[in-house]
Design a protein around this motif. Structure first.
Motif: not given
Length: 169
Positions: A57, A54, A45, A49, A47
């Protein structure tokens, strides 16, 4: 008759403009600024930010030897640690790509102490021009982080050079 020709030309030109806009791999993003990327190898995964949490993703594919930190050229591993996005490649062999600052000084020192090259050219990228579907979650890269073409278009639009990326085991 002139009116019909003008109408066809106008419609044809409009259709061409619409289709060319859909076909572009370059997107713009007016959303939240991405201030950091976090990648979790075991969970596959990535992500993105922003200042308020977040932003997006994505599921990912990794190098063909996904366990462990990249140490040497050709080991098929994806690096672990803290790096930055250090380049953008609009002419990538993998649709679009953004570069990761691997190897850092510690990576270089370790490899040199072993008499080896640490390798390099680690990217977050889309799929290859043909042959492999990056969304089947197989680990097929030489150490890079693979996402779909549509996903790298979004990432490419949002992530700037200098953005930190933390890669966790």
């Amino acid at each position: 008759m002139n009116t019909r020709i003008l109408r066809r030309a106008f419609l044809s030109g409009g259709l061409t403009a619409v289709l060319s806009g859909c076909a572009s791999k370059f997107r713009s993003d007016n959303g939240a600024e991405v201030i950091r990327l976090r990648m979790y190898k075991a969970q596959r995964f990535l992500i993105l930010d922003g200042a308020d949490g977040i932003v997006r993703s994505y599921p990912i594919g990794l190098g063909f030897a996904p366990e462990g930190h990249k140490q040497f050229e050709g080991d098929g591993r994806t690096p672990e640690g803290s790096y930055t996005i250090d380049r953008r490649n609009p002419n990538s062999l993998f649709h679009l790509s953004i570069g990761i600052s691997y190897p850092n000084e510690a990576d270089i020192a370790f490899a040199e102490a072993q008499g080896r090259s640490p390798g390099g050219d680690i990217f977050v990228h889309g799929g290859p021009r043909r042959g492999i579907d990056p969304m089947n979650k197989r680990d097929w890269t030489a150490g890079c982080i693979a996402v779909s073409d549509r996903q790298i278009e979004e990432i490419y639009a949002m992530v700037r050079i200098g953005t930190p990326i933390d890669i966790y085991a």
